[in-house]
Design a protein around this motif. Sequence first.
Motif, PDB file in Angstrom:
ATOM      1  N   ARG A 307       0.840  -1.210   0.000  1.00 23.32           N
ATOM      2  CA  ARG A 307       0.000   0.000   0.000  1.00 23.32           C
ATOM      3  C   ARG A 307       0.875   1.261   0.000  1.00 23.32           C
ATOM      4  N   ARG A 308       1.989   1.197   0.744  1.00 24.87           N
ATOM      5  CA  ARG A 308       2.909   2.343   0.745  1.00 24.87           C
ATOM      6  C   ARG A 308       3.462   2.576  -0.661  1.00 24.87           C
ATOM      7  N   LEU A 309       3.823   1.495  -1.346  1.00 24.65           N
ATOM      8  CA  LEU A 309       4.370   1.616  -2.696  1.00 24.65           C
ATOM      9  C   LEU A 309       3.334   2.171  -3.669  1.00 24.65           C
ATOM     10  N   ILE A 310       2.079   1.780  -3.495  1.00 21.61           N
ATOM     11  CA  ILE A 310       1.011   2.318  -4.349  1.00 21.61           C
ATOM     12  C   ILE A 310       0.917   3.829  -4.159  1.00 21.61           C
ATOM     13  N   GLU A 311       0.990   4.271  -2.901  1.00 19.65           N
ATOM     14  CA  GLU A 311       0.917   5.714  -2.614  1.00 19.65           C
ATOM     15  C   GLU A 311       2.085   6.451  -3.263  1.00 19.65           C
ATOM     16  N   VAL A 312       3.269   5.869  -3.184  1.00 20.24           N
ATOM     17  CA  VAL A 312       4.441   6.482  -3.819  1.00 20.24           C
ATOM     18  C   VAL A 312       4.242   6.556  -5.327  1.00 20.24           C
ATOM     19  N   ALA A 313       3.787   5.450  -5.933  1.00 22.96           N
ATOM     20  CA  ALA A 313       3.591   5.415  -7.382  1.00 22.96           C
ATOM     21  C   ALA A 313       2.543   6.438  -7.814  1.00 22.96           C
ATOM     22  N   LEU A 314       1.475   6.583  -7.043  1.00 25.54           N
ATOM     23  CA  LEU A 314       0.463   7.603  -7.354  1.00 25.54           C
ATOM     24  C   LEU A 314       1.082   8.990  -7.310  1.00 25.54           C
ATOM     25  N   ASN A 315       1.906   9.222  -6.324  1.00 29.84           N
ATOM     26  CA  ASN A 315       2.541  10.526  -6.168  1.00 29.84           C
ATOM     27  C   ASN A 315       3.503  10.826  -7.315  1.00 29.84           C
ATOM     28  N   GLN A 316       4.139   9.769  -7.842  1.00 32.29           N
ATOM     29  CA  GLN A 316       5.083   9.930  -8.951  1.00 32.29           C
ATOM     30  C   GLN A 316       4.402   9.838 -10.318  1.00 32.29           C
ATOM     31  N   GLN A 317       3.080   9.693 -10.296  1.00 36.25           N
ATOM     32  CA  GLN A 317       2.294   9.555 -11.535  1.00 36.25           C
ATOM     33  C   GLN A 317       2.699   8.319 -12.344  1.00 36.25           C
ATOM     34  N   ASP A 318       3.184   7.301 -11.640  1.00 40.89           N
ATOM     35  CA  ASP A 318       3.511   6.027 -12.283  1.00 40.89           C
ATOM     36  C   ASP A 318       2.265   5.150 -12.191  1.00 40.89           C
ATOM     37  N   TRP A 319       1.269   5.485 -13.033  1.00 45.63           N
ATOM     38  CA  TRP A 319      -0.051   4.859 -12.921  1.00 45.63           C
ATOM     39  C   TRP A 319       0.011   3.351 -13.164  1.00 45.63           C
ATOM     40  N   ASP A 320       0.829   2.917 -14.134  1.00 40.52           N
ATOM     41  CA  ASP A 320       0.871   1.492 -14.479  1.00 40.52           C
ATOM     42  C   ASP A 320       1.353   0.650 -13.296  1.00 40.52           C
ATOM     43  N   TYR A 321       2.415   1.112 -12.639  1.00 32.81           N
ATOM     44  CA  TYR A 321       2.958   0.356 -11.508  1.00 32.81           C
ATOM     45  C   TYR A 321       1.963   0.358 -10.343  1.00 32.81           C
ATOM     46  N   ALA A 322       1.343   1.513 -10.090  1.00 34.27           N
ATOM     47  CA  ALA A 322       0.345   1.590  -9.019  1.00 34.27           C
ATOM     48  C   ALA A 322      -0.815   0.641  -9.299  1.00 34.27           C
ATOM     49  N   GLU A 323      -1.246   0.600 -10.565  1.00 28.95           N
ATOM     50  CA  GLU A 323      -2.369  -0.263 -10.929  1.00 28.95           C
ATOM     51  C   GLU A 323      -2.002  -1.739 -10.793  1.00 28.95           C
ATOM     52  N   LYS A 324      -0.781  -2.091 -11.188  1.00 25.29           N
ATOM     53  CA  LYS A 324      -0.329  -3.483 -11.065  1.00 25.29           C
ATOM     54  C   LYS A 324      -0.390  -3.935  -9.602  1.00 25.29           C
ATOM     55  N   LEU A 325       0.180  -3.113  -8.701  1.00 18.38           N
ATOM     56  CA  LEU A 325       0.180  -3.471  -7.283  1.00 18.38           C
ATOM     57  C   LEU A 325      -1.231  -3.521  -6.720  1.00 18.38           C
ATOM     58  N   ASN A 326      -2.056  -2.570  -7.117  1.00 20.80           N
ATOM     59  CA  ASN A 326      -3.412  -2.534  -6.570  1.00 20.80           C
ATOM     60  C   ASN A 326      -4.257  -3.691  -7.091  1.00 20.80           C
ATOM     61  N   ASP A 327      -4.014  -4.100  -8.328  1.00 18.78           N
ATOM     62  CA  ASP A 327      -4.727  -5.270  -8.862  1.00 18.78           C
ATOM     63  C   ASP A 327      -4.399  -6.515  -8.037  1.00 18.78           C
ATOM     64  N   GLU A 328      -3.147  -6.592  -7.574  1.00 19.60           N
ATOM     65  CA  GLU A 328      -2.763  -7.720  -6.716  1.00 19.60           C
ATOM     66  C   GLU A 328      -3.544  -7.682  -5.398  1.00 19.60           C
ATOM     67  N   LEU A 329      -3.696  -6.485  -4.830  1.00 23.81           N
ATOM     68  CA  LEU A 329      -4.481  -6.355  -3.597  1.00 23.81           C
ATOM     69  C   LEU A 329      -5.932  -6.755  -3.825  1.00 23.81           C
ATOM     70  N   LEU A 330      -6.510  -6.252  -4.926  1.00 21.55           N
ATOM     71  CA  LEU A 330      -7.919  -6.528  -5.203  1.00 21.55           C
ATOM     72  C   LEU A 330      -8.159  -7.997  -5.519  1.00 21.55           C
ATOM     73  N   ALA A 331      -7.157  -8.649  -6.135  1.00 21.62           N
ATOM     74  CA  ALA A 331      -7.307 -10.076  -6.443  1.00 21.62           C
ATOM     75  C   ALA A 331      -7.432 -10.887  -5.161  1.00 21.62           C
ATOM     76  N   GLN A 332      -6.696 -10.457  -4.116  1.00 14.30           N
ATOM     77  CA  GLN A 332      -6.755 -11.171  -2.836  1.00 14.30           C
ATOM     78  C   GLN A 332      -7.957 -10.738  -1.999  1.00 14.30           C
ATOM     79  N   LYS A 333      -8.273  -9.453  -2.061  1.00 13.30           N
ATOM     80  CA  LYS A 333      -9.356  -8.899  -1.227  1.00 13.30           C
ATOM     81  C   LYS A 333     -10.209  -7.959  -2.075  1.00 13.30           C
ATOM     82  N   PRO A 334     -11.153  -8.504  -2.856  1.00  5.25           N
ATOM     83  CA  PRO A 334     -11.943  -7.676  -3.782  1.00  5.25           C
ATOM     84  C   PRO A 334     -12.754  -6.580  -3.089  1.00  5.25           C
ATOM     85  N   LYS A 335     -13.067  -6.768  -1.809  1.00  2.00           N
ATOM     86  CA  LYS A 335     -13.883  -5.774  -1.108  1.00  2.00           C
ATOM     87  C   LYS A 335     -13.056  -4.854  -0.217  1.00  2.00           C
ATOM     88  N   ASP A 336     -11.747  -4.969  -0.321  1.00  2.00           N
ATOM     89  CA  ASP A 336     -10.877  -4.142   0.522  1.00  2.00           C
ATOM     90  C   ASP A 336     -11.121  -2.660   0.234  1.00  2.00           C
TER      91      ASP A 336
END
Length: 774
Positions: A307-336
């Motif tokens: 989650r920390r890395l997603i926040e960093v990626a959002l801040n750096q406008q690295d949308w693809d990397y943020a989305e990749k990490l967040n998709d991993e979170l959602l795959a494990q916990k779709p309602k998170d």
Amino acid sequence: MRAKKINLYFAFCCLLILSAIGCSRDPKVRRARFIDSGQKYMAKSQYEAASIQFRRAAQVDPASAEAHYNLALSLGRLGRWQESYRELQATTHIDPKNVAGHLAIAEMLAGTKQFDAARHEADLVLQIEPDNYDAHLLVGNTWLAQQQYKSAIEEFDTCQRLKPDKGIGFVQAGAVYLREESYNDAARVLNQAIEVDPTFVPGYVYLAETQRLQKNPDAEIATLLNGIQHNPKQSTLYVITAEAYLKLGDNEKIGPLFEQLRAQTSDSLAVLTVVGDFYFRAGDGEHAKQIFSEALSRDPKNDVVKRRLIEVALNQQDWDYAEKLNDELLAQKPKDVEARLFEARLQFARGARAKAIASLQRLVHDSPELPLPHFYLGLAYADQGQSAQAVSAFNDALQKDPDFIWAYVDLGQLYLQQGSGKLALNFADQALKRNAAFLPARLLEATALIQTGDTDTAVQKLRTLLAGDSSNSAVLEKLGVALATKKDYKGAEDEFEAALVSDPKFAPALVDLLRVYAVQKHPERMIARVQLQNQRAPGQSKFYEILGDLEFSNKRLDAAADAYSTAAKLNANSAVAWMGLSRTHAAEGKLSDGISDARKLLDLHPDYMVGYVQLGQLLEQSGDFSNAEQTYQRALERNDDYAPALNNLAWLYCEHGGNLDMALSLGQKAKSKFPVDPSISDTLGWIEYRKGLYDSAASSLKDVVDHVPQNGLYQYHYGMILWKLQRAQDARQALQRALQLSVPAPQADEAKSVLAELSSSSSSKPDQLPLARN
């Protein structure tokens, strides 16, 4: 005889069994068994299981204060505060002399800022145990919170007397003296805290803060390093020391400092997270990403680090990397909830505003009790210009969390944009009541004061902020704005330049500096100044966007295209860069390139409404009226009130689609949204002309040509309408004016034809007006 012995043995066994049954039915025995089991669960941090056992103990023996107290503790660990409070009340009701129960109630009341009630509970303890250390400490803290410093000091002095080997009484007294700005007294008691307990970290923290306020950075650093020496594994001291180095500009010392911490703690994941958080707060995204990535590589399933890395990626406008990490979170916990919130923020960042708002609305529906979804929904509404909905969402966030300080700040910013400086000032005050040192609230306050005309007070407050942090770029920039408002342009320039020295990447200071140049009519300095900043802070897409805008306004199209292209290379997601490229290529006559740029822009930002208008207009220029119509319709699917798309589609129907009724309806709707926009009024007037509604058309165009007399097309339209109304002299004047101002060839030819007809009719039949033609 043998049978008799067997019978006696049997009787003895039965007696044991009956005794055991009797014991198992004894409430006190069962209660003790449940409490023992619950405490074992508590030791293993299994609080839910512990609460079940303690509840069973309270059920079998409702008069057990011990059972209710332990149940309260387990419920507190689970965050079920209301239930915990009820069990504590039950504890003290059963046993009025239960000191632990009264203290727990007092702490809970103090935590909810019910200070008088908290003191009442603590006083009950002191009636039982007059020298109870924890009760005196709690009472002192409530007085401190209510700024009753004399009473607070008395309690903390008592704590020092009762336990002279504990540092906390000294530290809290130091906190009082700091509030009173009695720095010498603060230093005295804080040094005592360190002497009596060298392992008590808050002693070093407060003493260093005292020395910072005394403007003694050497002593501040020495105190913190001394604290590290005595507490080599305490990450808090390292972080505060790193922050001190940062303020002093000793950035080169930060890396070795954290290497020491990592070595002392065997490079633990917890420490890596702390170090990554420091770099993120300091604005060093690259270091933060490096540290968090290292932590994640060691523990790929660590959601906290992810989650920390997603926040960093959002801040750096690295949308693809943020989305990749967040998709991993959602795959494990779709309602998170947090992952769904990240998803909405990514949609918003990628330009899918409508989709982001829909995601946030669903999140608010599913988790209405959480303030963050309401807050981000407010930000999304504000970005879309939906002020009423934004205000409502921010207020919902505050209803869920009255201390959500960012909601107060953003509400204030919203009212600033609307020109309501007094309301903005009220929300700044609300934020500052919750944290008097919160910089965004301080800056909001200053901006609101400027807007309400109290610029002198704003300058005073900003200079006070700079006294504590002379290199803060945001404060320097805001002070420059205040001085520019007072027309102290030299002072404003100095502050903007100082902000850019402090942070060469700080774009707002550069933009404000350029505005000061423009006000002083020094346009020749603007481009050179941006180029200089590009040298000082290379690789900033924002600066190239600014440069592109300046070059475009100076009609240096090749230079503008180069600047926008560089901005797009540095930030492929830049809407400004792609829009600038589209405008520049179109101005160069490269319509196909301009159309391609606009399509790229809309692929990246499908809710960027201006992009649809740009693309539609270029398609019209290329003669592709069908695709232009579809483009405007796509815009209206996203926002059916978007006036520029309504206006352009109305014009398209009027001139190329033949559907005049639809054109009239769209034009009237656009006019209702922006009644004073000359372009919209002109479109509506021309549609009315096409439909033969000449009186209404003349009324629409009269205001337009009065307010924008230098527009040839407006004069042409007005002249043609007047000709239809047989107002020959007025029509002649308007059409001649249109030709003087220059209009496109087809309109110019039509104007000349009508002027010739008017001239011919005037010379042949001076007393008769020509008949209007269809």
